[in-house]
Enzyme design. Structure first.
Site, short mmCIF file in Angstrom:
data_model
loop_
_atom_site.label_atom_id
_atom_site.label_comp_id
_atom_site.label_asym_id
_atom_site.label_seq_id
_atom_site.Cartn_x
_atom_site.Cartn_y
_atom_site.Cartn_z
N PRO A 2 0.97 -1.25 -0.11
CG PRO A 2 -0.48 -1.40 2.04
CD PRO A 2 0.98 -1.73 1.37
CD GLU A 3 5.16 1.72 -2.98
OE1 GLU A 3 5.55 2.89 -3.60
OE2 GLU A 3 5.79 0.85 -3.15
CG HIS A 93 -4.17 -11.96 10.75
ND1 HIS A 93 -3.19 -12.18 11.87
CD2 HIS A 93 -3.67 -12.91 9.85
CE1 HIS A 93 -2.72 -13.46 11.65
NE2 HIS A 93 -2.99 -13.79 10.30
NE ARG A 112 5.54 -8.24 7.61
CZ ARG A 112 6.71 -7.73 6.75
NH1 ARG A 112 6.45 -7.80 5.37
NH2 ARG A 112 7.84 -7.65 7.31
NE ARG A 155 16.22 15.04 3.09
CZ ARG A 155 15.94 13.99 3.98
NH1 ARG A 155 16.30 12.78 3.79
NH2 ARG A 155 14.85 14.23 4.77
#
Length: 275
Positions: A2-3, A93, A112, A155
């Site tokens: 899931p992006e 789950h 997870r 950066r």
DNA sequence: ATCACGACCTGGAGGC
DNA sequence: TGCCTCCAGGTCGTGA
């Protein structure tokens, strides 16, 4: 999985629940991300609220209600937010069930348990620890190449790490980082402070086009992802480099290379992605 | 302050 | 078939 494109696909398929009243709330009590237990009392206080909107910032879903509170959902790696019939048995789950009446339930499942659930005051949304530092969302805010290059120059990490940083751009994950860098013809290991103005423009456009094209295909399903209606995405068939090690690059026919960069699988074309 | 790394958790795939 | 090891899309805390 899931992006941004997958979360946006879930958001769009969740439009079906807008206007629905939350008649009941059940939660598993199990801890999710970072061993944090979702706040049971605040979750249950949503009982009786009506869902008014479902928004998204990066990979976070924000379910607004007619009360001052909203529900925050992050799908982590295996999270699903799906509309079910109330008579369907609960999956193993399942961590949250919102009873919506009309035999419908909105269920959050996450094998997870890397996902996140929270209830927050909408008026103080900007202060939420998960949302406060998020960078602009490529779909709703766009990517400003000038801002991108300014951030890149501050950066020293690689371009791949830069694109993955949610404080720079919200929503890009491991799959679309490789895909966008291929589209921009930039090497994932290149140092971000070496980005030129022309490259920054290409990268901004590439991220946007990669995400829009994945969204048109309903997102990428490699194993777990499904939309809120249970339908998997079709974008895996359209990936150019991700999970395609040893296959020819569609631009130059060079074999795609897989490296482990920062502990994550990274794919690129050694010929057409410059250093 | 920034970066690299490991931890969190479970299931599926592949090797023996 | 069954056990073992390895691997996975995200995020955050730690230590360098």
């Amino acid at each position: 999985m899931p992006e941004l494109p997958e979360v946006e696909t879930v958001r769009r398929t969740l439009q079906l629940v807008i206007g629905a009243r939350i008649l009941s709330v059940w939660d598993s009590g199990k801890s999710l991300r970072m061993r944090c237990r979702p706040p049971r009392a605040r979750l249950r206080a949503l009982t009786g609220a009506r869902i008014t909107a479902v928004r998204r910032h990066g990979k976070y879903l924000l379910v607004d209600t007619d009360r001052p509170q909203s529900l925050l959902v992050h799908l982590g790696m295996t999270g699903r937010l799906c509309i079910h019939g109330a008579s369907e048995p609960l999956g193993k789950h399942t961590h949250l069930v919102l009873g919506l009446g009309g035999e419908r339930e909105l269920r959050f499942t996450d094998a997870r348990r890397f996902g996140q659930l929270d209830v927050f005051e909408r008026a103080r949304e900007r202060e939420h620890p998960s949302l406060a530092a998020l960078g602009p969302d490529p779909l709703t805010h766009g990517i400003d190449p000038a801002a991108l290059i300014a951030a890149a120059r501050r950066r020293r990490a690689s371009l791949k790490a830069f694109v993955l940083a949610q404080t720079v751009i919200a929503g890009v994950g491991n799959i679309y980082a490789s895909e966008a860098l291929w589209r921009a013809r930039l090497r994932p290991t290149m140092r971000s402070h070496r980005l030129t103005v022309a490259n920054a423009r290409r990268l901004a456009a590439a991220i946007r086009r990669t995400i829009e094209s994945a969204l048109r295909n309903g997102g990428t399903t490699l194993s777990d992802f499904v939309a809120a209606d249970g339908v998997p995405g079709q974008n895996a068939d359209h990936l150019c480099v991700y999970d395609r090690a040893g296959l020819p690059c569609s631009r130059c026919k060079t074999l795609i290379k897989r490296i482990v960069h920062h502990g994550r699988a990274t794919f690129y074309c050694p010929t057409c992605q410059a250093r």
